[in-house]
Structures are given as C-alpha cells and as structure tokens.
Scaffold this motif. Structure first.
Motif, PDB file in Angstrom:
ATOM      1  N   ALA A  28       0.859  -1.115  -0.034  1.00 53.88           N
ATOM      2  CA  ALA A  28       0.145   0.006  -0.033  1.00 53.88           C
ATOM      3  C   ALA A  28       0.695   1.261   0.119  1.00 53.88           C
ATOM      4  O   ALA A  28       0.308   2.248  -0.375  1.00 53.88           O
ATOM      5  CB  ALA A  28      -1.113  -0.089   1.327  1.00 53.88           C
ATOM      6  N   SER A  29       2.249   1.182   0.346  1.00 48.32           N
ATOM      7  CA  SER A  29       2.909   2.302   0.304  1.00 48.32           C
ATOM      8  C   SER A  29       3.875   2.565  -0.768  1.00 48.32           C
ATOM      9  O   SER A  29       4.308   3.687  -1.013  1.00 48.32           O
ATOM     10  CB  SER A  29       3.728   2.369   1.487  1.00 48.32           C
ATOM     11  N   ARG A  30       3.989   1.477  -1.435  1.00 45.07           N
ATOM     12  CA  ARG A  30       5.030   1.444  -2.642  1.00 45.07           C
ATOM     13  C   ARG A  30       4.544   0.494  -3.791  1.00 45.07           C
ATOM     14  O   ARG A  30       3.873  -0.241  -3.581  1.00 45.07           O
ATOM     15  CB  ARG A  30       6.569   1.260  -2.276  1.00 45.07           C
ATOM     16  N   GLN A  31       4.829   0.874  -4.871  1.00 40.87           N
ATOM     17  CA  GLN A  31       4.423   0.015  -5.959  1.00 40.87           C
ATOM     18  C   GLN A  31       5.825  -1.051  -6.074  1.00 40.87           C
ATOM     19  O   GLN A  31       6.716  -0.415  -6.311  1.00 40.87           O
ATOM     20  CB  GLN A  31       4.517   0.616  -7.436  1.00 40.87           C
ATOM     21  N   THR A  32       5.400  -2.291  -5.919  1.00 36.88           N
ATOM     22  CA  THR A  32       6.705  -3.016  -6.305  1.00 36.88           C
ATOM     23  C   THR A  32       6.434  -4.034  -7.427  1.00 36.88           C
ATOM     24  O   THR A  32       5.172  -4.690  -7.582  1.00 36.88           O
ATOM     25  CB  THR A  32       6.545  -4.065  -4.894  1.00 36.88           C
ATOM     26  N   TYR A  33       7.457  -4.469  -8.131  1.00 39.99           N
ATOM     27  CA  TYR A  33       7.537  -5.117  -9.074  1.00 39.99           C
ATOM     28  C   TYR A  33       8.622  -6.172  -8.852  1.00 39.99           C
ATOM     29  O   TYR A  33       9.762  -5.917  -8.613  1.00 39.99           O
ATOM     30  CB  TYR A  33       7.804  -4.340 -10.445  1.00 39.99           C
ATOM     31  N   ARG A  34       8.516  -7.357  -9.588  1.00 39.67           N
ATOM     32  CA  ARG A  34       9.576  -8.209  -9.631  1.00 39.67           C
ATOM     33  C   ARG A  34      10.128  -8.346 -11.072  1.00 39.67           C
ATOM     34  O   ARG A  34       9.063  -8.306 -11.948  1.00 39.67           O
ATOM     35  CB  ARG A  34       9.468  -9.708  -8.934  1.00 39.67           C
ATOM     36  N   PHE A  35      11.185  -8.771 -11.392  1.00 34.15           N
ATOM     37  CA  PHE A  35      11.683  -8.767 -12.744  1.00 34.15           C
ATOM     38  C   PHE A  35      12.876  -9.541 -12.895  1.00 34.15           C
ATOM     39  O   PHE A  35      13.609  -9.716 -11.840  1.00 34.15           O
ATOM     40  CB  PHE A  35      11.832  -7.311 -13.394  1.00 34.15           C
ATOM     41  N   THR A  36      13.290 -10.052 -13.819  1.00 32.82           N
ATOM     42  CA  THR A  36      14.486 -10.621 -14.104  1.00 32.82           C
ATOM     43  C   THR A  36      15.613  -9.737 -15.134  1.00 32.82           C
ATOM     44  O   THR A  36      15.081  -9.198 -16.128  1.00 32.82           O
ATOM     45  CB  THR A  36      14.463 -11.661 -15.092  1.00 32.82           C
ATOM     46  N   ASP A  43       3.639   8.042   4.147  1.00 29.16           N
ATOM     47  CA  ASP A  43       4.673   9.107   3.645  1.00 29.16           C
ATOM     48  C   ASP A  43       5.836   9.069   4.292  1.00 29.16           C
ATOM     49  O   ASP A  43       6.239   9.537   5.336  1.00 29.16           O
ATOM     50  CB  ASP A  43       4.030  10.552   3.823  1.00 29.16           C
ATOM     51  N   THR A  44       6.706   8.375   3.791  1.00 33.49           N
ATOM     52  CA  THR A  44       8.320   8.483   3.884  1.00 33.49           C
ATOM     53  C   THR A  44       9.253   8.665   3.013  1.00 33.49           C
ATOM     54  O   THR A  44       8.982   8.521   1.821  1.00 33.49           O
ATOM     55  CB  THR A  44       8.785   6.998   4.590  1.00 33.49           C
ATOM     56  N   GLU A  45      10.522   8.966   3.443  1.00 34.18           N
ATOM     57  CA  GLU A  45      11.478   9.138   2.171  1.00 34.18           C
ATOM     58  C   GLU A  45      12.105   7.961   2.152  1.00 34.18           C
ATOM     59  O   GLU A  45      12.454   7.027   2.859  1.00 34.18           O
ATOM     60  CB  GLU A  45      12.674   9.998   3.010  1.00 34.18           C
ATOM     61  N   ARG A  46      12.433   7.844   0.687  1.00 27.31           N
ATOM     62  CA  ARG A  46      12.739   6.357   0.061  1.00 27.31           C
ATOM     63  C   ARG A  46      14.146   6.167   0.832  1.00 27.31           C
ATOM     64  O   ARG A  46      14.262   5.091   0.799  1.00 27.31           O
ATOM     65  CB  ARG A  46      12.722   6.638  -1.488  1.00 27.31           C
ATOM     66  N   ARG A  47      14.936   7.093   0.907  1.00 32.46           N
ATOM     67  CA  ARG A  47      16.244   6.868   1.679  1.00 32.46           C
ATOM     68  C   ARG A  47      16.102   6.070   2.740  1.00 32.46           C
ATOM     69  O   ARG A  47      17.064   5.400   3.019  1.00 32.46           O
ATOM     70  CB  ARG A  47      17.237   8.278   1.371  1.00 32.46           C
ATOM     71  N   GLU A  90      16.670   9.086  -6.142  1.00 35.82           N
ATOM     72  CA  GLU A  90      15.534   9.874  -5.341  1.00 35.82           C
ATOM     73  C   GLU A  90      15.023  11.018  -6.204  1.00 35.82           C
ATOM     74  O   GLU A  90      13.905  11.645  -5.767  1.00 35.82           O
ATOM     75  CB  GLU A  90      16.412  10.454  -4.100  1.00 35.82           C
ATOM     76  N   GLY A  91      15.407  10.972  -7.178  1.00 30.05           N
ATOM     77  CA  GLY A  91      14.925  11.923  -8.480  1.00 30.05           C
ATOM     78  C   GLY A  91      13.738  11.175  -9.191  1.00 30.05           C
ATOM     79  O   GLY A  91      13.335  10.183  -9.024  1.00 30.05           O
ATOM     80  N   SER A  92      13.045  12.337 -10.005  1.00 31.02           N
ATOM     81  CA  SER A  92      11.805  11.459 -10.665  1.00 31.02           C
ATOM     82  C   SER A  92      12.313  11.416 -12.275  1.00 31.02           C
ATOM     83  O   SER A  92      11.383  10.893 -13.012  1.00 31.02           O
ATOM     84  CB  SER A  92      10.686  12.387 -10.456  1.00 31.02           C
ATOM     85  N   ASP A  93      13.542  11.669 -12.662  1.00 33.66           N
ATOM     86  CA  ASP A  93      13.622  11.817 -14.162  1.00 33.66           C
ATOM     87  C   ASP A  93      13.546  10.288 -14.620  1.00 33.66           C
ATOM     88  O   ASP A  93      12.944  10.030 -15.887  1.00 33.66           O
ATOM     89  CB  ASP A  93      15.131  12.360 -14.337  1.00 33.66           C
ATOM     90  N   ALA A  94      14.284   9.397 -14.072  1.00 34.87           N
ATOM     91  CA  ALA A  94      14.409   8.156 -14.668  1.00 34.87           C
ATOM     92  C   ALA A  94      12.815   7.457 -14.577  1.00 34.87           C
ATOM     93  O   ALA A  94      12.686   6.910 -15.732  1.00 34.87           O
ATOM     94  CB  ALA A  94      15.231   7.188 -13.655  1.00 34.87           C
ATOM     95  N   TRP A 125      10.674  -1.293   5.669  1.00 32.87           N
ATOM     96  CA  TRP A 125      11.352  -0.630   6.540  1.00 32.87           C
ATOM     97  C   TRP A 125      11.290   0.924   6.475  1.00 32.87           C
ATOM     98  O   TRP A 125      11.869   1.751   6.830  1.00 32.87           O
ATOM     99  CB  TRP A 125      12.970  -0.829   6.586  1.00 32.87           C
ATOM    100  N   GLU A 126      10.104   1.068   5.863  1.00 31.69           N
ATOM    101  CA  GLU A 126       9.859   2.773   5.157  1.00 31.69           C
ATOM    102  C   GLU A 126       9.721   3.453   6.523  1.00 31.69           C
ATOM    103  O   GLU A 126       9.631   4.743   6.564  1.00 31.69           O
ATOM    104  CB  GLU A 126       8.801   2.764   4.380  1.00 31.69           C
ATOM    105  N   MET A 127       9.143   2.842   7.583  1.00 29.04           N
ATOM    106  CA  MET A 127       8.818   3.598   8.760  1.00 29.04           C
ATOM    107  C   MET A 127       9.971   3.520   9.914  1.00 29.04           C
ATOM    108  O   MET A 127       9.940   3.971  11.032  1.00 29.04           O
ATOM    109  CB  MET A 127       7.608   3.208   9.451  1.00 29.04           C
ATOM    110  N   CYS A 128      11.150   3.081   9.417  1.00 31.71           N
ATOM    111  CA  CYS A 128      12.421   3.013  10.316  1.00 31.71           C
ATOM    112  C   CYS A 128      12.830   4.275  10.872  1.00 31.71           C
ATOM    113  O   CYS A 128      12.844   5.243  10.256  1.00 31.71           O
ATOM    114  CB  CYS A 128      13.519   2.382   9.480  1.00 31.71           C
TER     115      CYS A 128
END
Lengths: 343, 148
Positions: A36-44, A71-75, A99-103, A236-239
């Motif tokens: 619910a807090s991040r979009q998660t994908y698995r890939f090869t 709402d937490t910081e990715r870092r 941490e940027g949005s360009d990629a 660990w986003e609320m660490c």
C-alpha cells in the motif's frame, strides 16, 4: 506509466549503473499486489559481463506511487535495508537508489529478490506452516530483539535517521501520529482520542536505550519458509530511532492477531517477550510495554485513516487503500479497547 | 465507513471492466480482481446494516449527550449538548446519518474529556456510561472477519 515504458526506462537506468555490462535487458516484469505504500515489481535482469559471461538475476523494484499509505523518504528505507544486510537480521541486498523523478517518474530503489518463500500471512493458517508457529514465532521475536540490540552508529544509521533523546521517544512518536490523525481523519474517533489522552496522562519511562525501530515489524512483513525460518525482513519505510519497546508493542497490536488470539497469530505473548529479551539484552517493563501497545493502536488508526484520506482525495485510487480503512478501523478501535482492558 | 461505499463501488465497477480487456497481464488481473472481490464482500456486509447501526448509535449518543448537558460545568458546552441531544434523524440516507453521527461523536469526545478530568461520582458514573457506549458501538460495527 505503462509497463512497457517502465521496462524500457528501467533497463536504460540499470545499464547506466553497470557500465561494464553489455546487452542489459529486463524480462518477466510482474507487479506484486498488496503493497500500500510503494509500487513493487519483480523482474529478471540479464546482461553480459565484459568477459563475455552471461548473467541473470531476479530483482525487485520499489517505486513511489502518486500518494501512498505511508509518507516516508525513500532513502530511509534504502539505508535501513543496507544497514542490516550481512548481519543476523536477514534482509535483501540493496543495489541502486534513485531519489529523483527523471528516470521512472518517481523515486525508487532496486534490490535483490529473495525468491521461494511466503510473505503474506494467509498461508500460515494451514499445513505445513501451521505446524511451524512455535519455531517461526520464536525466530520472529528473536530477530526483532536483534534489531533492538543493534548499535545505530555501528550500522551507520545514526547519520540517516533523526536523533531523539531517551526521554523524548514517546512524545515525538505520539505527537507525529496524533498530527496525522488530526490531518487525515474523515470521521471522529472517540476511542482513539480517549487512548491519546490516556497516553499523554501516563507517559512511559525514558527508553532503556535509543535504538533502531523497524516501525512496521509484524506477521506479513517478513519472508518465511515451511520449517519456521525467516529469510527476509521487509517494509522498513517507517524505520527510525526510538524506544525498542515501540517495535515490540507494534508486533503485539491485536489487529495482527489474525483471529488466532495471540501476537502475530503465532506465539503466546510471554514466549514472544522471552525471545525478544534474550536477543535484545533488554528487559521489558510491563507498564512501559503496555503504553507502547496502546500507542500502536493510535499509530495503526492513523495509518488506516490516512489510507482512506489518500483514496478520498483522489491522488491514488488503488483499492488497496480502501481495504485497511474498511477492514481495520473498527478492528483497531476494538484493539485499543482490548489493550485498555475494556473489551 | 469511509471512503463511502457508493464511491468505492463505482470505482470497482470501472476497475473490473478494465480488467476484462485481454491485454491485461494475468498477474495484474488476478491481483486487482482478488482485491476487488474482497472489497465487494466487505461492502455487502456493511451495506445491509449501515443505516440501522447509525440510527441506533445516534439515539444512544443523544441520550448520553443529554445526560452530559445536565452535568457539564462548561456553559457553552452545556448549550451545545442540549441542542444536539434534542435532535433527531429526519433522513435515513447514509450520508445524512453519517453527518449527524460525526457531529455527535465530536461532542462525545469533548464531554468524555471533561468527565475524565472530574472526580465527582456523577461524572464518573456518566464516564462509565460513555465507555459502555463506546464498547457497544465497536461491537455494532464489528465485521465478521475482524482479526479481533
């Protein structure tokens, strides 16, 4: 962003991080639902090394959505994983943080995939997992004790996570989550407001130590096998730094009983405390733990109402945000009543 | 019960329709439809009893606030409680019942906090009644799959 575009842009990003590699390609991209807090994908990921050797590796992409449950910081999340990698606390290896949005349009990180294990609690209530509860539970709270025992400076987290004095741990957390409730609640919550008044009137003693607090350590946030082993502690986003009893209290939140009548649906409370004390080297003050258990109900309710708010504001209409609001707000009220001895 | 059931159902209808498209990846379709089904089940359970629960709760809260109006030592709060206690639900639309319920709950929170600060027997007795209604309300709203 459509999946095909995401795949192309992610491959380009990773190729830039691996200048020695050729033929970098991404295949088998699959969204993992439930986060619910991040979009998660698995890939090869496949590539060719400079010496011509072909390589393949299963990886995980965790990307910020437009609006999330937490709402937490990715870092913070990235550094927490990295801090515990290679220690007795099993976590996946972190590879790249952006941490940027360009990629990819929003911040993200890429990590090792730990494959072949269960994560969701649903499998736990039937064979062969049912028979492992005692072992799995003991391991679960042993790992939490190991997190509590960690030296934040030694694992290089004290530069990332804001410092807090031992006597201020409770107030900082309660102020924060009460503020979230104030900002996000869409219906008045008389039980949780009474709980907050009780917590403020009866603060806990200063923390025995200021340690690393996972922030969301519960059944459902670790990878387990059918022998009672734990292979990865996730989410660990609320660490943060704080009173290690906060994590123990959160793990005892009755909404994580899963109808089994005991913490995490796995282990009697007393057994969990024994495992935690042995691994952490800390002692549990029953009154202080009770304070943190009631606080966990406040924090939980703040997260569930934030989930409803995020959906109602329209920034993120993922149905995963509706589920906790509908299924857990009443349960969290009941949990608070239970902790206060009124239910 | 937020987000509103009607809004969520409308959103789920669109989501189910989108997942009927053949190009949706199987894993994504399974995840979205599974979650949608779970929400539909919750909606079905909540929807039937929602109005009755709110009507019962609003009656109980007005009774408590009426008692609080006789006890409160705050003149402005007393007038507020008297006004709320004298109200009644004239519409059975969920939105109207929820709006009234929210107003009553705000007043209950204020009354509860005042009662906690007092030591007299009347206040303590009413505080016990408030707790009784909070427990009863949590029981009324309990879903069959509640983890506790």
């Amino acid at each position: 962003m459509e999946e095909a575009e995401l795949t192309t842009r992610l491959a380009g990003y990773i190729a830039g991080q691996m200048p020695q590699a050729r033929d970098v390609a991404i295949t088998e991209v699959a969204r993992i639902t439930g986060g619910a807090s991040r979009q998660t994908y698995r890939f090869t990921l496949s590539w060719t090394e400079a010496d011509g050797a072909p390589r393949r590796r299963g990886l995980i992409l965790r990307r910020d959505p437009a609006d999330s449950l937490i709402d937490t910081e990715r870092r913070v999340e990235f550094e927490a994983y990295r801090a515990f990698h290679g220690t007795g606390v099993p976590v996946p290896e972190m590879l790249w943080l952006e941490e940027g949005s360009d990629a990819l349009g929003s911040p993200f990180f890429v990590a090792e995939e730990i494959a072949g294990f269960q994560a969701g609690p649903g499998a736990l209530w039937a064979s062969p997992y049912l028979e492992t509860h005692a072992v799995l539970g003991a391991r679960k709270w042993e790992i939490l004790g190991q997190i509590a025992a960690a030296d934040a400076a030694a694992v290089q987290l004290s530069d990332t996570l804001p410092a807090v004095a031992a006597e201020d741990c409770w107030r900082r957390e309660l102020d924060h989550w009460e503020g979230v409730l104030d900002a996000d609640e869409s219906e008045p919550l008389p039980i949780i407001r009474a709980a907050i008044r009780h917590l403020r009137a009866n603060p806990p003693p200063p923390a025995q130590k200021v340690g690393v607090v996972h922030g969301d350590y519960r059944t459902g946030n670790f990878l387990y096998d059918d022998q009672g082993g734990v292979h990865g502690v996730l989410d660990w986003e609320m660490c943060h730094l704080g009173d290690p009893l906060e994590d123990l209290g959160w793990s005892f939140n009755p909404v994580w009983y899963f109808g089994q009548g005991m913490p995490g649906g796995l282990l009697p409370r007393e057994s969990a405390i024994v495992a935690w004390e042995r691994a952490s080297g800390l002692r549990v003050d029953p009154a202080a733990l009770k304070w943190w258990e009631l606080f966990a109900c406040v924090k939980g309710q703040a997260i569930w109402v934030s989930s409803a708010r995020a959906w109602m504001d329209g920034a993120n209409r993922d149905p995963i945000l509706v589920y906790p609001a509908w299924a857990l707000i009443n349960a969290q009220d009941r949990a608070a009543l239970h902790v206060m001895g009124r239910l | 019960m937020k987000p509103d059931v009607s809004q969520v159902l409308a959103d789920l209808a669109g989501r189910v329709a989108r997942n009927a498209a053949p190009q949706i990846p199987a894993a994504q379709r399974a995840g979205e439809l599974g979650l949608s089904a779970m929400l539909l089940g919750l909606a079905a359970e909540m929807w039937d009893g929602a109005a009755e629960i709110l009507v019962q709760e609003n009656v109980a809260l007005r009774t408590l606030l009426g008692s609080g109006a006789r006890l409160s030592q705050d003149n402005a709060r007393r007038r507020w409680l008297v006004e709320l206690a004298g109200g009644r639900d004239t519409s059975l639309r969920l939105s109207a019942l929820q709006s009234a319920n929210a107003e009553l709950r705000v007043a209950l929170i204020a009354l509860h906090a005042e009662l906690e600060r007092r030591d007299d027997a009347e206040a303590k007795a009413l505080e016990a009644e408030v707790w009784g209604e909070l427990v009863a309300g949590a029981e009324r709203r309990r879903l069959s799959g509640s983890p506790i």
